[in-house]
Design a protein around this motif. Structure first.
Motif, PDB file in Angstrom:
ATOM      1  N   MET A   1       0.838  -1.213   0.000  1.00 43.67           N
ATOM      2  CA  MET A   1       0.000   0.000   0.000  1.00 43.67           C
ATOM      3  C   MET A   1       0.870   1.259   0.000  1.00 43.67           C
ATOM      4  SD  MET A   1      -3.296  -0.374   0.141  1.00 43.67           S
ATOM      5  CE  MET A   1      -4.496  -1.678   0.322  1.00 43.67           C
ATOM      6  N   ILE A   2       0.604   2.147  -0.938  1.00 46.64           N
ATOM      7  CA  ILE A   2       1.413   3.369  -1.016  1.00 46.64           C
ATOM      8  C   ILE A   2       0.694   4.518  -0.303  1.00 46.64           C
ATOM      9  CG2 ILE A   2       2.432   5.067  -2.589  1.00 46.64           C
ATOM     10  CD1 ILE A   2       2.592   2.840  -4.704  1.00 46.64           C
ATOM     11  N   VAL A   7       7.048   7.971  -2.915  1.00 53.33           N
ATOM     12  CA  VAL A   7       6.889   6.622  -3.484  1.00 53.33           C
ATOM     13  C   VAL A   7       5.792   6.673  -4.551  1.00 53.33           C
ATOM     14  CG1 VAL A   7       6.326   4.217  -2.970  1.00 53.33           C
ATOM     15  CG2 VAL A   7       7.654   5.570  -1.327  1.00 53.33           C
ATOM     16  N   LEU A   8       4.729   7.390  -4.236  1.00 56.59           N
ATOM     17  CA  LEU A   8       3.612   7.534  -5.178  1.00 56.59           C
ATOM     18  C   LEU A   8       4.092   8.118  -6.502  1.00 56.59           C
ATOM     19  CD1 LEU A   8       0.493   7.637  -5.802  1.00 56.59           C
ATOM     20  CD2 LEU A   8       0.591  10.000  -4.996  1.00 56.59           C
ATOM     21  N   ASP A 382      -4.491  13.333  -3.608  1.00 53.66           N
ATOM     22  CA  ASP A 382      -5.690  13.845  -2.932  1.00 53.66           C
ATOM     23  C   ASP A 382      -6.449  12.728  -2.202  1.00 53.66           C
ATOM     24  OD1 ASP A 382      -5.152  16.361  -3.889  1.00 53.66           O
ATOM     25  OD2 ASP A 382      -6.652  16.307  -5.494  1.00 53.66           O
ATOM     26  N   ILE A 383      -6.500  11.542  -2.814  1.00 56.85           N
ATOM     27  CA  ILE A 383      -7.256  10.485  -2.112  1.00 56.85           C
ATOM     28  C   ILE A 383      -6.423   9.878  -0.973  1.00 56.85           C
ATOM     29  CG2 ILE A 383      -8.948  10.009  -3.938  1.00 56.85           C
ATOM     30  CD1 ILE A 383      -7.367   7.537  -4.763  1.00 56.85           C
ATOM     31  N   ILE A 384      -5.105   9.961  -1.108  1.00 53.60           N
ATOM     32  CA  ILE A 384      -4.261   9.541   0.032  1.00 53.60           C
ATOM     33  C   ILE A 384      -4.513  10.486   1.210  1.00 53.60           C
ATOM     34  CG2 ILE A 384      -1.860   9.454   0.851  1.00 53.60           C
ATOM     35  CD1 ILE A 384      -1.149   8.195  -1.902  1.00 53.60           C
ATOM     36  N   ASP A 385      -4.641  11.774   0.888  1.00 54.49           N
ATOM     37  CA  ASP A 385      -4.950  12.750   1.959  1.00 54.49           C
ATOM     38  C   ASP A 385      -6.302  12.466   2.602  1.00 54.49           C
ATOM     39  OD1 ASP A 385      -2.578  14.042   1.546  1.00 54.49           O
ATOM     40  OD2 ASP A 385      -3.424  15.653   0.307  1.00 54.49           O
ATOM     41  N   ALA A 386      -7.178  11.821   1.835  1.00 50.95           N
ATOM     42  CA  ALA A 386      -8.501  11.485   2.392  1.00 50.95           C
ATOM     43  C   ALA A 386      -8.481  10.147   3.124  1.00 50.95           C
ATOM     44  CB  ALA A 386      -9.535  11.475   1.263  1.00 50.95           C
ATOM     45  N   GLY A 387      -7.273   9.590   3.310  1.00 47.28           N
ATOM     46  CA  GLY A 387      -7.158   8.363   4.104  1.00 47.28           C
ATOM     47  C   GLY A 387      -7.042   7.089   3.283  1.00 47.28           C
ATOM     48  N   ALA A 389      -5.398   4.419   0.328  1.00 45.18           N
ATOM     49  CA  ALA A 389      -4.041   4.041  -0.099  1.00 45.18           C
ATOM     50  C   ALA A 389      -4.178   3.295  -1.410  1.00 45.18           C
ATOM     51  CB  ALA A 389      -3.387   3.156   0.958  1.00 45.18           C
ATOM     52  N   VAL A 390      -3.196   3.445  -2.282  1.00 44.53           N
ATOM     53  CA  VAL A 390      -3.246   2.701  -3.546  1.00 44.53           C
ATOM     54  C   VAL A 390      -2.067   1.740  -3.611  1.00 44.53           C
ATOM     55  CG1 VAL A 390      -4.505   4.307  -5.034  1.00 44.53           C
ATOM     56  CG2 VAL A 390      -2.059   4.650  -4.663  1.00 44.53           C
ATOM     57  N   THR A 391      -2.234   0.688  -4.400  1.00 44.89           N
ATOM     58  CA  THR A 391      -1.112  -0.230  -4.581  1.00 44.89           C
ATOM     59  C   THR A 391      -0.493   0.020  -5.948  1.00 44.89           C
ATOM     60  OG1 THR A 391      -2.406  -1.951  -5.671  1.00 44.89           O
ATOM     61  CG2 THR A 391      -2.348  -2.008  -3.255  1.00 44.89           C
ATOM     62  N   GLU A 392       0.716  -0.482  -6.081  1.00 49.83           N
ATOM     63  CA  GLU A 392       1.402  -0.354  -7.369  1.00 49.83           C
ATOM     64  C   GLU A 392       0.602  -1.043  -8.480  1.00 49.83           C
ATOM     65  OE1 GLU A 392       5.654  -0.882  -6.602  1.00 49.83           O
ATOM     66  OE2 GLU A 392       5.751  -1.516  -8.700  1.00 49.83           O
ATOM     67  N   GLU A 393       0.025  -2.192  -8.123  1.00 52.20           N
ATOM     68  CA  GLU A 393      -0.788  -2.934  -9.100  1.00 52.20           C
ATOM     69  C   GLU A 393      -1.982  -2.122  -9.554  1.00 52.20           C
ATOM     70  OE1 GLU A 393      -0.011  -5.607 -10.774  1.00 52.20           O
ATOM     71  OE2 GLU A 393       1.855  -5.335  -9.665  1.00 52.20           O
TER      72      GLU A 393
END
Ligand code: RAT
Ligand code: ZN
Length: 416
Positions: A1-2, A7-8, A382-387, A389-393
């Motif tokens: 999870m990034i 890293v993002l 922006d969505i990371i700021d909203a809590g 997380a995204v993956t590399e995949e």
């Protein structure tokens, strides 16, 4: 999870720079079409976008310029647009990006040395090289049976290179029926100028036969700003009575490229077209009236972009694509991609190259990749700021969708 922004950034840039692209609208041809495939530095320099820019600085007569050989025109454009003025426009910068990525020393400013590089090049090898450098896996051509230079190739061997896909382009049929029906007659279709029922059936037969002959991925047309359906015109009738039913029957999208004012300055030829705001009602009408049909739409005016994105929210049979022609500038690509992502998520096709010269795949995609990556970074951020997380995949999946899969899924085919 990034969740880390550095890293993002790296993950998005890597995914965008390595994705293999499907370029859904170009004016390129495969090697099977002989001289119709343009490539090399003289073709790059005489791109009609640059011809228009050349005349901003030159008082040479149009007639004298167009009487020159391609090489002489390229000399003048190089001298004027690169040596006498810094090449900061997008089309100028594009030439530099291409030469630079080919490994040439653009600082030498030595046009003859660039020409030498291309002199011994073999077409097939060069196609491979450009596909490799640009990271493009397949391109859709613009294939016009009304073009007397192109038709003979289709009537003989056709396209032999699977990286190049066909799109049946029908501008003369829709925009100039009162003259082009005669060509249809010459080819054995029983059509008349007043578009009676027999003509309608025969135009449908023509479209069906050519879609099959080319294995066209979609049917396409460029249209003026005032393109209206429905209305009492030959064009509107051909759209509703011929194009729509054939596209539905063969499950082939109809691509409408709307907003071109043809030959505003006819003396500039291909460089003489301009832009006007389109009527979004026609797109709404077609998407609403023919829910079983699929529409690929790009509009040429910047002023249309927000309403087009909103229209796509209303109709799932509408796929918005590309930053077309005068919109293919960094600041506008950035703006349009943000508008689309904020309203449509990832369900659109952000870009096509419109390349007319093979080498242009290199710059058009390198410039667009960069901009689209930055927009994506902001949106994930922006969505990371909203809590979230995204993956590399997930990033790779989203990027693959934007740069190709959305197109293949929409047309209901897979890239072979
Ligand atoms: O972008 C261009 O090169 C234009 O001249 C047009 O060809 C346009 O893209 C079109 O497809 O009509
Ligand atoms: Zn085009």
């Amino acid at each position: 999870m990034i969740t880390d922004k550095n890293v993002l950034r790296d993950a998005v840039r890597t995914a965008v720079n390595s994705v293999k692209i499907t370029d859904i609208h170009t004016h390129l041809y495969s090697g099977s079409f002989g001289d119709l495939l343009l490539w090399g530095v003289d073709e790059l320099l005489t791109y009609h976008y640059l011809i228009a820019e050349y005349f901003r600085y030159s008082d040479m007569s149009y007639r004298d310029f167009f009487a020159l050989s391609k090489r002489e025109q390229a000399d003048l454009i190089w001298q004027t647009l690169f040596l006498e003025h810094s090449p900061v426009s997008e089309a100028q910068r594009g030439v530099l990006t291409v030469l630079n990525k080919l490994g040439l020393d653009v600082r030498s400013r030595n046009l003859d040395s660039f020409r030498e590089y291309f002199a011994d090049m073999n077409t097939q090898d060069y196609i491979d090289k450009v596909f490799e450098i640009s990271g493009v896996k397949s391109v859709v051509m613009t294939n016009d049976p009304f073009d007397p230079l192109e038709k003979p190739y289709w009537d003989t061997e056709g396209n032999q290179d699977p990286r190049f896909k066909a799109a049946l382009r029908i501008d003369p049929l829709l925009n100039e029926y009162p003259t082009s029906y005669k060509k249809l007659q010459d080819w054995g279709y029983q059509v008349s100028v007043d578009l009676d029922q027999r003509s309608i059936d025969e135009i449908k037969r023509f479209l069906t036969e050519w879609i099959k002959k080319m294995d066209a991925l979609y049917l396409a047309v460029s249209l003026p700003p005032n393109f209206t359906v429905p209305e009492d015109s030959l064009r509107s009738r051909i759209v509703e009575q011929c194009v729509i039913p054939v596209c539905r029957e063969l499950n082939v999208p109809f691509a409408m490229m709307i907003g071109v004012k043809k030959l505003v300055n006819y003396q500039l030829g291909l460089a003489g077209d301009s832009v006007g705001k389109a009527e979004i009602q026609t797109v709404e009408y077609l998407c609403r009236s023919y829910p079983e049909n699929k529409f690929l739409v790009t509009l040429l005016s910047r002023e249309n972009q927000h309403e087009l994105a909103i229209t796509a929210r209303k109709f799932r049979n509408l796929m918005v694509f590309g930053c077309w022609w005068f919109l293919n500038n960094p600041s506008i690509i950035d703006e349009m991609t943000r508008i689309r992502m904020e309203t449509l998520g990832l369900s659109f096709i952000p870009q096509h190259s419109d390349a007319r010269v093979l080498d242009q795949l290199i710059y058009k995609w390198s410039h667009s990749r960069q901009i689209i990556a930055e927009v994506l970074i902001d949106k994930y951020s922006d969505i990371i700021d909203a809590g979230w997380a995204v993956t590399e995949e997930e990033i790779k999946r989203d990027v693959a969708d934007l740069f190709g899969e959305n197109f293949w899924r929409f047309i209901g085919r897979s890239c072979d």
